[in-house]
Design a protein around this motif. Structure first.
Motif, PDB file in Angstrom:
ATOM      1  N   VAL A  23       0.851  -1.197   0.000  1.00  0.00           N
ATOM      2  CA  VAL A  23       0.000   0.000   0.000  1.00  0.00           C
ATOM      3  C   VAL A  23       0.883   1.243   0.000  1.00  0.00           C
ATOM      4  O   VAL A  23       0.625   2.205  -0.731  1.00  0.00           O
ATOM      5  CB  VAL A  23      -0.940  -0.008   1.230  1.00  0.00           C
ATOM      6  CG1 VAL A  23      -1.656   1.330   1.363  1.00  0.00           C
ATOM      7  CG2 VAL A  23      -1.957  -1.129   1.110  1.00  0.00           C
ATOM      8  N   ARG A  24       1.930   1.215   0.807  1.00  0.00           N
ATOM      9  CA  ARG A  24       2.826   2.387   0.868  1.00  0.00           C
ATOM     10  C   ARG A  24       3.465   2.650  -0.495  1.00  0.00           C
ATOM     11  O   ARG A  24       3.608   3.791  -0.922  1.00  0.00           O
ATOM     12  CB  ARG A  24       3.916   2.175   1.927  1.00  0.00           C
ATOM     13  CG  ARG A  24       3.386   2.094   3.351  1.00  0.00           C
ATOM     14  CD  ARG A  24       2.789   3.419   3.790  1.00  0.00           C
ATOM     15  NE  ARG A  24       2.270   3.350   5.145  1.00  0.00           N
ATOM     16  CZ  ARG A  24       1.114   3.842   5.538  1.00  0.00           C
ATOM     17  NH1 ARG A  24       0.323   4.442   4.656  1.00  0.00           N
ATOM     18  NH2 ARG A  24       0.730   3.773   6.790  1.00  0.00           N
ATOM     19  N   ARG A  25       3.882   1.567  -1.161  1.00  0.00           N
ATOM     20  CA  ARG A  25       4.476   1.750  -2.488  1.00  0.00           C
ATOM     21  C   ARG A  25       3.438   2.306  -3.465  1.00  0.00           C
ATOM     22  O   ARG A  25       3.737   3.165  -4.290  1.00  0.00           O
ATOM     23  CB  ARG A  25       4.994   0.420  -3.024  1.00  0.00           C
ATOM     24  CG  ARG A  25       6.236  -0.066  -2.303  1.00  0.00           C
ATOM     25  CD  ARG A  25       6.750  -1.311  -2.994  1.00  0.00           C
ATOM     26  NE  ARG A  25       7.692  -2.032  -2.160  1.00  0.00           N
ATOM     27  CZ  ARG A  25       8.312  -3.140  -2.532  1.00  0.00           C
ATOM     28  NH1 ARG A  25       8.087  -3.663  -3.722  1.00  0.00           N
ATOM     29  NH2 ARG A  25       9.161  -3.741  -1.728  1.00  0.00           N
ATOM     30  N   ALA A  26       2.233   1.782  -3.364  1.00  0.00           N
ATOM     31  CA  ALA A  26       1.166   2.280  -4.246  1.00  0.00           C
ATOM     32  C   ALA A  26       0.895   3.752  -3.970  1.00  0.00           C
ATOM     33  O   ALA A  26       0.638   4.528  -4.899  1.00  0.00           O
ATOM     34  CB  ALA A  26      -0.102   1.446  -4.046  1.00  0.00           C
ATOM     35  N   GLN A  27       0.984   4.134  -2.717  1.00  0.00           N
ATOM     36  CA  GLN A  27       0.770   5.552  -2.388  1.00  0.00           C
ATOM     37  C   GLN A  27       1.815   6.431  -3.060  1.00  0.00           C
ATOM     38  O   GLN A  27       1.583   7.603  -3.306  1.00  0.00           O
ATOM     39  CB  GLN A  27       0.809   5.757  -0.871  1.00  0.00           C
ATOM     40  CG  GLN A  27      -0.458   5.269  -0.170  1.00  0.00           C
ATOM     41  CD  GLN A  27      -0.402   5.444   1.332  1.00  0.00           C
ATOM     42  OE1 GLN A  27       0.618   5.169   1.966  1.00  0.00           O
ATOM     43  NE2 GLN A  27      -1.507   5.884   1.919  1.00  0.00           N
ATOM     44  N   GLY A  28       2.966   5.835  -3.345  1.00  0.00           N
ATOM     45  CA  GLY A  28       4.006   6.584  -4.039  1.00  0.00           C
ATOM     46  C   GLY A  28       3.859   6.538  -5.543  1.00  0.00           C
ATOM     47  O   GLY A  28       4.710   7.030  -6.267  1.00  0.00           O
ATOM     48  N   GLY A  29       2.789   5.931  -6.031  1.00  0.00           N
ATOM     49  CA  GLY A  29       2.525   5.919  -7.469  1.00  0.00           C
ATOM     50  C   GLY A  29       2.936   4.629  -8.157  1.00  0.00           C
ATOM     51  O   GLY A  29       2.961   4.562  -9.386  1.00  0.00           O
ATOM     52  N   ASP A  30       3.277   3.596  -7.386  1.00  0.00           N
ATOM     53  CA  ASP A  30       3.732   2.333  -7.960  1.00  0.00           C
ATOM     54  C   ASP A  30       2.523   1.477  -8.356  1.00  0.00           C
ATOM     55  O   ASP A  30       1.867   0.874  -7.505  1.00  0.00           O
ATOM     56  CB  ASP A  30       4.594   1.604  -6.921  1.00  0.00           C
ATOM     57  CG  ASP A  30       5.191   0.313  -7.460  1.00  0.00           C
ATOM     58  OD1 ASP A  30       4.668  -0.223  -8.461  1.00  0.00           O
ATOM     59  OD2 ASP A  30       6.174  -0.169  -6.876  1.00  0.00           O
ATOM     60  N   SER A  31       2.252   1.411  -9.659  1.00  0.00           N
ATOM     61  CA  SER A  31       1.053   0.701 -10.116  1.00  0.00           C
ATOM     62  C   SER A  31       1.193  -0.806  -9.970  1.00  0.00           C
ATOM     63  O   SER A  31       0.204  -1.522  -9.815  1.00  0.00           O
ATOM     64  CB  SER A  31       0.726   1.069 -11.557  1.00  0.00           C
ATOM     65  OG  SER A  31       1.754   0.625 -12.407  1.00  0.00           O
ATOM     66  N   GLN A  32       2.430  -1.306 -10.038  1.00  0.00           N
ATOM     67  CA  GLN A  32       2.621  -2.752  -9.892  1.00  0.00           C
ATOM     68  C   GLN A  32       2.275  -3.180  -8.457  1.00  0.00           C
ATOM     69  O   GLN A  32       1.657  -4.222  -8.239  1.00  0.00           O
ATOM     70  CB  GLN A  32       4.058  -3.127 -10.225  1.00  0.00           C
ATOM     71  CG  GLN A  32       4.241  -4.620 -10.393  1.00  0.00           C
ATOM     72  CD  GLN A  32       5.649  -4.999 -10.820  1.00  0.00           C
ATOM     73  OE1 GLN A  32       6.447  -4.164 -11.234  1.00  0.00           O
ATOM     74  NE2 GLN A  32       5.961  -6.284 -10.707  1.00  0.00           N
TER      75      GLN A  32
END
Lengths: 189, 227
Positions: A23-32
């Motif tokens: 989730v944290r990575r996705a919050q940074g814009g990581d679509s994968q």
């Protein structure tokens, strides 16, 4: 972050990231990473959308809407609750908002043929489920269906449902009583 | 035998929502009433069956590719820069919020500029605030007008926040209300102080700053709701 282009980070090789890390990575814009979040949560979201809409095709569209909305609102998730809880609540809002957007023009009584299609889809999506019960829920008027799903399937408290749906506690209780009576009637047919 | 218990109370009994005394009264009735006992039994079974339905469903169709294409079209995970375009269908509430949001921003810019012009006392940069501790007579009405405009805009946004508050997650709503409460406290303090010293530049500036802060918080709430 709204204009940040989609990014992906290598998720293979290293130890599997925890759900929160994803989730944290996705919050940074990581679509994968967000795709992994999707894969982990889509089953619960789809089940909710399916039962609350009573329409397999609409449920798929709503599920997509939920995850697009979740992507857009990820910054609002602060980690104070479980992500799945946050997402679930977001999904409910998406379904309810869809109803408000469509207004009553989208309402029509479910025909036997509709319920047959729904029952088959529910059985396929949830092997082992009680199809007669699923059909009875799907055949309810929309308001009653939403309330019984929130209360009896999802386990929300009455005051939470009143807050979520924006109706009074008394109305929520009246609707759930009516919905249960209708489900029982449908099961007895 | 006593009359049957009304359905609402039986639902509450099954869901353990009755108080101890009332629950005991229902139980006493059930001991001698087959009709109500059958209802309770059927209701308990139904609620149990509903609660045991699967919480997950498998999706046959690939939904991810559609999601991926939509999130790849410019909207990132943000609460301020909201997605605009064909993937965000117009919603009744968002149109109203959007208009007010725009109005609020314009108001903030125009009123803030007007007040600062008045506070500065000139139109070309002005003297440092520290050198002008008191307002001129023309500045006070400008501040009052701006204050009134803020109040109106804030009131309208608050009304709509009330309408859309159920769309926010509880934790978001709680954070929002904490922020608003803190700002409102500051606004009240500034107003109380201005009653004592209405020409104080510092206090007038504080009041307008607090109003702007409140408007910004409400705008963010609007942004969170108008999806």
């Amino acid at each position: 972050m709204g204009s940040v282009p989609l990014r992906t980070t290598e998720l293979q090789g290293a130890e599997d990231p925890t759900p929160l890390e994803l989730v944290r990575r996705a919050q940074g814009g990581d679509s994968q990473a967000f795709q992994k979040v999707y894969e982990t949560n889509v089953g619960r979201v789809y089940a909710l959308c399916l039962r609350m809409s009573g329409d397999p095709q609409r449920a798929e569209e709503l599920t997509q809407d939920v995850f697009v909305r979740a992507w857009e609102k990820l910054a609002l998730f602060r980690g104070e609750s479980r992500f799945s809880t946050w997402l679930h609540r977001l999904a409910i809002n998406v379904v309810l908002q869809d109803r408000r957007t469509r207004g009553r023009r989208g309402d029509r009584e479910q025909t036997t043929a509709d319920l047959d299609i729904y029952g088959a889809a529910a059985q396929k999506a949830m092997p082992g489920t009680r199809v007669d019960l699923e059909r009875a829920i799907a055949g309810l008027p929309e308001g009653a269906r939403r309330i019984i799903v929130l209360r009896d399937v999802q386990g929300y408290k009455y005051d939470e449902i009143a807050e979520i749906t924006g109706v009074s506690l008394g109305t929520v209780k009246a609707q759930i009583h009516r919905a249960r009576a209708l489900v029982r009637e449908a099961l007895e047919r | 035998m006593n009359a049957h218990i009304e359905a609402t109370r039986l639902h509450d009994y099954v869901e353990r929502l009755l108080g101890e005394e009332e629950g005991a009264a229902v139980e006493r009735h059930l001991e001698s009433c087959d009709h109500c006992r059958d209802i309770v039994s059927e209701l308990a079974e139904l609620i149990s069956d509903l609660a045991s339905l699967p919480s997950e469903a498998s999706v046959e169709r690939d939904l991810w590719s559609g999601i991926e294409s939509r999130i790849g079209q410019g909207s990132g995970p943000d609460i301020i820069e909201l997605p605009v375009g064909r993937h965000t269908p117009p919603r009744r509430i968002s149109a109203t919020w959007g208009q007010l949001l725009a109005a609020g921003i314009v108001l903030a810019t125009v009123s803030g500029g007007t007040v600062w012009m008045a506070l500065r006392g000139d139109t070309a940069g002005g003297a440092p605030l520290a050198q002008a501790p008191s307002l001129g007579s023309a500045a006070v009405p400008a501040v009052q007008v701006a204050d009134e405009q803020y109040r109106e805009a804030i009131t309208r946004l608050e009304d709509l926040l009330d309408e859309g508050r159920h769309l926010l997650l509880p934790e978001t709503l709680a954070a929002l209300e904490r922020s608003l409460a803190a700002i409102e406290g500051a606004i009240e303090d500034a107003r109380a102080a201005l009653d004592e010293d209405p020409n104080s530049e510092l206090l007038n500036r504080l009041l307008i700053d607090h109003q702007q802060s409140k408007l910004r918080v409400l705008e963010q709430a609007a942004a969170a709701i108008r999806l």
